[in-house]
Design a protein around this motif. Structure first.
Motif, short mmCIF file in Angstrom:
data_model
loop_
_atom_site.label_atom_id
_atom_site.label_comp_id
_atom_site.label_asym_id
_atom_site.label_seq_id
_atom_site.Cartn_x
_atom_site.Cartn_y
_atom_site.Cartn_z
N UNK A 272 29.82 65.00 -5.00
CA UNK A 272 30.98 64.50 -5.74
C UNK A 272 30.83 63.03 -6.12
N UNK A 273 30.27 62.21 -5.25
CA UNK A 273 30.10 60.79 -5.59
C UNK A 273 29.13 60.62 -6.75
N UNK A 274 28.04 61.36 -6.73
CA UNK A 274 27.07 61.28 -7.83
C UNK A 274 27.69 61.77 -9.13
N UNK A 275 28.51 62.80 -9.04
CA UNK A 275 29.19 63.32 -10.25
C UNK A 275 30.12 62.26 -10.82
N UNK A 276 30.82 61.55 -9.94
CA UNK A 276 31.72 60.49 -10.39
C UNK A 276 30.97 59.39 -11.13
N UNK A 277 29.68 59.22 -10.79
CA UNK A 277 28.86 58.19 -11.43
C UNK A 277 28.10 58.71 -12.65
N UNK A 278 28.38 59.96 -13.04
CA UNK A 278 27.81 60.49 -14.28
C UNK A 278 26.59 61.38 -14.13
N UNK A 279 26.20 61.73 -12.92
CA UNK A 279 25.05 62.60 -12.71
C UNK A 279 25.41 64.01 -13.16
N UNK A 280 24.75 64.50 -14.18
CA UNK A 280 25.09 65.81 -14.76
C UNK A 280 24.73 66.96 -13.82
N UNK A 281 23.65 66.83 -13.05
CA UNK A 281 23.32 67.89 -12.08
C UNK A 281 24.40 67.99 -11.01
N UNK A 282 24.88 66.84 -10.57
CA UNK A 282 25.95 66.82 -9.58
C UNK A 282 27.24 67.40 -10.18
N UNK A 283 27.52 67.06 -11.43
CA UNK A 283 28.71 67.60 -12.10
C UNK A 283 28.63 69.12 -12.21
N UNK A 284 27.43 69.65 -12.40
CA UNK A 284 27.23 71.09 -12.43
C UNK A 284 27.65 71.71 -11.09
N UNK A 285 27.26 71.06 -9.98
CA UNK A 285 27.63 71.57 -8.65
C UNK A 285 29.15 71.53 -8.45
#
Length: 168
Positions: free
Chosen positions: A131-144
């Motif tokens: 979730x932290x990586x997704x908040x920073x724009x990581x698209x792979x993390x956003x996929x998760x």
């Protein structure tokens, strides 16, 4: 005002034990004027769902902290407690639907609880770590995160909360 409080399974267990839900930092989500302005369309029910979804994502953040502290025995389930309270402060410095409440929420104010089913646990565990990586724009993390959010939260009435916790 109807609010949506992010939580975790241990927080839900404490609600059953003490009769009060203690939100971390008083953070909750609601259909705020700013949230309404963010969307071009949508009725109150749809926008309430958006606020609940924001609380579910915040629940992932709480789970990420618990797992980071070695609490691997915590069920990987997002928890959102829906309640009706009067003392709400808008938080324009945070997300559009963020609000703050002061103090605990008594069980009598709880309208419902929304919890992931066991089938979602793998996806939720993965998302909590990303979730932290997704908040920073990581698209792979956003996929998760999306994989976890594809699981709908199950609805439970206030009278069912103790049974839910007991059955785990």
């Amino acid at each position: 005002m109807r609010i949506y409080l992010p939580g975790t399974w241990p927080m839900l267990q404490r609600l059953v034990k003490t009769g009060h839900f203690d939100p971390i930092g008083g953070t909750a989500f609601a259909l705020t004027p700013r949230l309404r302005e963010t969307y071009l369309s949508g009725d109150d029910e749809e926008l309430e769902y958006v606020a609940m979804s924001e609380a579910a994502r915040a629940s992932l953040r709480l789970l990420g902290v618990e797992f980071g502290l070695g609490e691997d025995g915590v069920p990987a389930r997002r928890v959102v407690v829906s309640a009706d309270v009067d003392d709400v402060t808008l938080r324009p410095d945070l997300d559009a639907g963020a609000v703050r409440i002061s103090g605990s929420v008594p069980l009598e104010a709880v309208a419902s609880v929304h919890v992931d089913t066991a089938e979602a646990e793998h996806a939720v565990r993965q998302a909590a770590g990303a979730v932290d990586a997704a908040d920073l724009g990581d698209m792979d993390a956003e996929f998760l995160i999306g994989e976890a959010e594809d699981h709908e939260l199950a609805w439970y009435g206030p009278s069912e909360i103790a049974f839910l916790v007991e059955l785990g």
